[in-house]
Design a protein around this motif. Structure first.
Motif, PDB file in Angstrom:
ATOM      1  N   PHE A 282     -23.347  17.226 -30.650  1.00 36.79           N
ATOM      2  CA  PHE A 282     -24.309  17.014 -31.731  1.00 36.79           C
ATOM      3  C   PHE A 282     -25.727  16.773 -31.226  1.00 36.79           C
ATOM      4  O   PHE A 282     -26.680  16.898 -31.997  1.00 36.79           O
ATOM      5  CB  PHE A 282     -23.893  15.809 -32.580  1.00 36.79           C
ATOM      6  CG  PHE A 282     -22.538  15.934 -33.206  1.00 36.79           C
ATOM      7  CD1 PHE A 282     -22.285  16.881 -34.177  1.00 36.79           C
ATOM      8  CD2 PHE A 282     -21.513  15.093 -32.824  1.00 36.79           C
ATOM      9  CE1 PHE A 282     -21.040  17.001 -34.763  1.00 36.79           C
ATOM     10  CE2 PHE A 282     -20.261  15.189 -33.403  1.00 36.79           C
ATOM     11  CZ  PHE A 282     -20.020  16.148 -34.375  1.00 36.79           C
TER      12      PHE A 282
ATOM     13  N   PHE B 215     -22.683  10.079 -35.859  1.00 39.29           N
ATOM     14  CA  PHE B 215     -21.479  10.860 -36.135  1.00 39.29           C
ATOM     15  C   PHE B 215     -20.200  10.088 -35.817  1.00 39.29           C
ATOM     16  O   PHE B 215     -19.108  10.549 -36.166  1.00 39.29           O
ATOM     17  CB  PHE B 215     -21.508  12.170 -35.341  1.00 39.29           C
ATOM     18  CG  PHE B 215     -22.499  13.171 -35.878  1.00 39.29           C
ATOM     19  CD1 PHE B 215     -22.155  14.032 -36.905  1.00 39.29           C
ATOM     20  CD2 PHE B 215     -23.782  13.247 -35.364  1.00 39.29           C
ATOM     21  CE1 PHE B 215     -23.065  14.935 -37.409  1.00 39.29           C
ATOM     22  CE2 PHE B 215     -24.700  14.155 -35.851  1.00 39.29           C
ATOM     23  CZ  PHE B 215     -24.345  15.003 -36.885  1.00 39.29           C
TER      24      PHE B 215
ATOM     25  N   ILE C 102     -18.158  17.973 -40.220  1.00 45.02           N
ATOM     26  CA  ILE C 102     -18.592  18.544 -38.938  1.00 45.02           C
ATOM     27  C   ILE C 102     -18.854  20.041 -39.075  1.00 45.02           C
ATOM     28  O   ILE C 102     -19.845  20.569 -38.547  1.00 45.02           O
ATOM     29  CB  ILE C 102     -17.543  18.263 -37.849  1.00 45.02           C
ATOM     30  CG1 ILE C 102     -17.491  16.755 -37.555  1.00 45.02           C
ATOM     31  CG2 ILE C 102     -17.866  19.036 -36.565  1.00 45.02           C
ATOM     32  CD1 ILE C 102     -16.380  16.341 -36.612  1.00 45.02           C
TER      33      ILE C 102
ATOM     34  N   ASP D  45     -25.206  13.874 -40.713  1.00 41.97           N
ATOM     35  CA  ASP D  45     -23.911  13.726 -41.400  1.00 41.97           C
ATOM     36  C   ASP D  45     -24.059  13.172 -42.809  1.00 41.97           C
ATOM     37  O   ASP D  45     -23.225  13.423 -43.673  1.00 41.97           O
ATOM     38  CB  ASP D  45     -22.971  12.846 -40.575  1.00 41.97           C
ATOM     39  CG  ASP D  45     -23.466  11.414 -40.463  1.00 41.97           C
ATOM     40  OD1 ASP D  45     -24.661  11.224 -40.211  1.00 41.97           O
ATOM     41  OD2 ASP D  45     -22.644  10.502 -40.629  1.00 41.97           O
TER      42      ASP D  45
END
Length: 319
Positions: free
Chosen positions: A79, A93, A182, A195
């Protein structure tokens, strides 16, 4: 000793930097909920022995349980290069792992960001009616809601802040929300709020909206930019969330925010950690000017010296 008939499970996702604020968050929870039985689930990229020792000291004082989960760096590495993580931290995340990793007998999990202070009893929140929805959450502030709802194609008034999530873990797993979130981020790497945006997009019509007292959001940076020197935190606010880059452990935060945080820090094993100065010279300078205009000269002088210090540390010109 706790007398509750059920345990309240609370999850945090942190890195080493946020262990200390999380410790103060936990202190504020247990201090205000002495008759509840808590299990804290701590997901972290690092589990520093000194921080674990402090947790143990806190546990001896307040009698709660906790479990730690070491997050593999490989999970976050994928990420780190996303555009949407540029102004955030890939550690955000980690919250997606908790509902999948924790096996709960009764199925409920409360996720909290670690920049939150609890200022009252939270049993009502944990027992809230979700009406069959997988998640209970609190709407974000009006401006963020308007902007992000438009960008994501959501109805205005539906965008929620993901710093407080009441999760039915069974329904979360059945709907594969972690995987879907995701996947959404992978397909949309330029999201503004990583997110949080993704959760809003995939959970449309799947959220039970809860009272704002469970995620009362304070954006110190915006308040300072609006030329205010302080605020009054409503007495009914129970979970107080400090959402900007200025946190209540910063010595330039609004006085009300610092008072609330320091009050609980003093009851914790992290009591000796001093307030710190963030590298935000422009914001510090604005705060200094606000106090000067309001006749708060001593505070203005204090902030000016912090501004000079921040300029020297960041290499920025003093104006």
């Amino acid at each position: 000793m706790p007398t509750a008939s059920r345990k309240i499970h609370i999850a945090f996702g942190v890195n080493e930097k946020y262990f200390y604020p999380m410790g103060v968050t936990i202190t504020s929870i247990v201090e205000n909920n002495r008759d509840e039985e808590f299990v804290f689930h701590i997901f972290s990229t690092e589990l520093p022995p000194d921080q674990i020792n402090k947790l143990e000291k806190l546990k001896k004082t307040y009698d709660f349980d906790y479990k730690t989960y070491k997050v593999d760096d490989g999970y976050l590495n994928k990420f780190k290069n996303l555009d949407c993580v540029g102004h955030l931290n890939a550690a955000c995340f980690i919250r997606l792992l908790a509902p999948e990793a924790i096996a709960l007998e009764h199925g409920r999990l409360l996720y909290l960001d670690s920049d939150i202070i609890c200022d009252g009893n939270i049993s009502e929140l944990f027992d809230a009616d979700l009406s069959g929805k997988p998640v209970g959450a609190i709407r974000d502030n009006a401006l963020t809601d308007k902007v992000q709802s438009a960008k994501l194609g959501l109805p205005e008034g539906s965008y929620f802040n993901s710093g407080v999530l009441l999760i039915d873990t069974g329904k979360w797993k059945d709907l594969a929300i972690t995987e879907a979130t995701i996947a959404y981020v992978d397909k949309n790497p330029q999201l503004d709020f990583a997110d949080q945006d993704a959760l809003n997009a995939i959970l449309i019509d799947q959220v039970m909206y809860l009272d704002s007292k469970w995620n009362y959001q304070i954006n110190s940076k915006d308040i300072i930019r609006n030329n205010q020197v302080d605020i009054e935190i409503p007495r009914q606010a129970i979970l107080i969330h400090f959402v900007s880059s200025i946190k209540p452990w910063h010595n330039i935060a609004l006085p009300a925010a610092q008072r609330k945080f320091v009050h609980y820090k003093k009851s914790s094993p992290w009591r000796d950690i001093p307030q710190t100065t963030p590298n935000l010279p422009k914001v510090i300078r604005r705060a200094c000017s606000n106090n000067l205009r309001s006749g708060k000269y001593i505070e203005a002088i204090r902030l000016y010296f912090l501004y000079l210090k921040s300029c020297l540390e960041t290499g920025r010109a003093i104006k």
